[in-house]
Design an enzyme around this catalytic site. Structure first.
Site, mmCIF file in Angstrom:
data_model
loop_
_atom_site.group_PDB
_atom_site.id
_atom_site.type_symbol
_atom_site.label_atom_id
_atom_site.label_comp_id
_atom_site.label_asym_id
_atom_site.label_seq_id
_atom_site.Cartn_x
_atom_site.Cartn_y
_atom_site.Cartn_z
ATOM 1 N N GLU A 1 -22.005 -21.155 -18.597
ATOM 2 C CA GLU A 1 -22.286 -22.589 -18.474
ATOM 3 C C GLU A 1 -23.449 -23.017 -19.363
ATOM 4 O OE1 GLU A 1 -24.131 -23.703 -14.637
ATOM 5 O OE2 GLU A 1 -23.595 -21.692 -13.942
ATOM 6 N N GLU B 1 -17.537 -27.628 -14.331
ATOM 7 C CA GLU B 1 -18.422 -28.607 -14.976
ATOM 8 C C GLU B 1 -17.887 -28.886 -16.375
ATOM 9 O OE1 GLU B 1 -22.479 -27.237 -14.723
ATOM 10 O OE2 GLU B 1 -22.292 -26.739 -12.599
ATOM 11 N N HIS C 1 -28.510 -31.006 -11.923
ATOM 12 C CA HIS C 1 -28.415 -31.243 -10.484
ATOM 13 C C HIS C 1 -28.826 -32.667 -10.110
ATOM 14 C CE1 HIS C 1 -29.134 -26.616 -10.014
ATOM 15 N NE2 HIS C 1 -27.926 -26.902 -10.472
#
Length: 406
Positions: free
Chosen positions: A361, A265, A235
């Site tokens: 992820e 991503e 982040h």
């Protein structure tokens, strides 16, 4: 001196026509019926929702707080949002049923408006994970000291299985994230800055959302595009750093459509990676593919996590794991919402069911000074079906597509 005695504490004022909401009236009725079933089972005559995600989920209205309290009171008969006068008629237009506006002529008019809606209820459902201690004290004082019952876990459980309408919107979001990814891929070049590349992806997604969803609210779509050292945190904010040959890159696109977040991503390289970086990247891709194969009904969050942990341990990389391996999708963003009961972590034993939507992820973070240093992550979104799962992310991953000769 101005006479304040005739100014209302709260009022109703429908202004204009109701706006198209992200879902049908039947969908909101289904959600409210499920909430009322929870209320009936627990003998709760009124619920006060205060979080952005629950108010949006049950009413359609996504608020902008700016330091003011907002709410949605649900009883067995009504669903009424409570909004600040600064927003005028927009909350009513965006609420599936009713709205009450509170004024700021005197302090705590919000709670007076809530009191008018909950009536004499002695048990009121609230969200303990959102209601602050200060607001809880005001609720007890201004609502006549009712018993406050936490309904946040039950509402989270209700949100975890998506309807067909939600899945359709989420698929549109995933497709939009791919559009942003393609724009970023095309913008990557040596000397370009993170912010320039991020803007290309964000602009492409906003254009696509406006095209595909002409009645939506347009806000909060964003990109985190990171390079070099800045890839170590998932982040990390965008900077003005210019890309250099050999840089590891993180592409992260996040379209927001009427409160619903999706994501793409990818790891990329600006020019050919060195041998150590390529080995780490390929290992993380292998972990990603393992995770994709494990998403199916009946699989547990903790069981999936253990399988991916075993793979990373076999590669000597488990110490570089950064966070859980995936999470639920729905009405959430980077600053509101979370369906914590559906995260791929060791301490969550939830079994996957048809209608759940989760990401895979995996990310490893290799610190500076170590060969192949950087953050590696891939991210796909899957819809759990009756016998398997549908991957709704289309943007390619891995070295064959994401080494940019720039």
């Amino acid at each position: 001196m101005t006479d304040l005695s005739n100014r209302p504490e709260f009022f109703n004022r429908p202004n204009g026509d109701k706006a198209p909401l992200p879902f049908s009236k039947a969908e909101y009725a289904r959600r409210l019926a499920a909430l009322r079933a929870i209320m009936q089972a627990r003998d709760i005559p009124a619920v006060l929702l205060t979080s952005m995600h629950n108010i949006a989920y049950y009413s359609g209205f996504l608020y902008c707080s700016f330091g003011r309290p907002y709410g949605c009171v649900v009883t067995m008969d009504d669903c009424t949002t409570v909004s600040a006068n600064i927003d005028a008629g927009q909350p009513w237009r965006r609420s599936v049923e009713n709205n009450v506006i509170y004024t700021d002529w005197q302090r705590n008019n919000y709670w007076r408006a809530v009191a008018s809606l909950v009536g004499n209820a002695r048990r009121i459902g609230v969200e303990n994970d959102h209601l602050t201690l200060a607001q809880r004290d005001l609720a007890l004082d201004l609502l006549g000291a009712p018993e406050l019952v936490d309904i946040a876990p039950a509402t989270m459980q209700a949100r975890m299985v998506k309807s067909e309408e939600e899945i359709t919107l989420i698929k549109g979001g995933a497709r939009t994230a791919d559009v942003g990814g393609a724009a970023i891929h095309a913008a990557i070049r040596e000397g370009a800055t993170e912010i320039e590349i991020a803007m290309a992806g964000r602009d492409a997604m906003e254009v696509e959302i406006a095209r595909a969803y002409p009645d939506a609210e347009y806000r909060d779509t964003w990109v985190w595009f990171q390079s070099g050292l800045n890839t170590d945190g998932a982040h990390n904010p965008v900077t003005k750093r210019a890309l250099e040959k050999g840089d590891i890159l993180s592409l992260n696109t996040f379209p927001m459509i009427s409160g619903y977040y999706t994501a793409l991503e990818r790891t990329l390289f600006c020019g050919a990676p060195d041998a150590a970086s390529l080995r780490l990247w390929e290992a993380n891709v292998a972990a990603h593919e393992l995770g994709l194969s494990l998403i199916k009904p009946g699989a547990t969050c903790s069981g999936i996590t253990q399988e991916i942990n075993r793979f990373f341990e076999s590669e000597g990389l488990l110490q570089y794991r950064s966070f859980g391996y995936g999470h639920s999708f729905g009405v959430l963003s980077h600053y509101y919402g979370r369906e914590a009961g559906l995260e791929l972590r060791e301490d969550i034993d939830t079994a996957l069911e048809p209608g759940m939507v989760v990401s895979i992820e995996p990310m490893i973070w290799v610190p500076e000074g170590t060969p192949g240093a950087g953050g590696y992550r891939e991210h796909d979104i899957l819809v759990v079906g009756d016998s398997g799962a549908e991957n709704i992310t289309g943007f390619p991953y891995g070295p064959e597509h994401n080494i940019i000769d720039a």
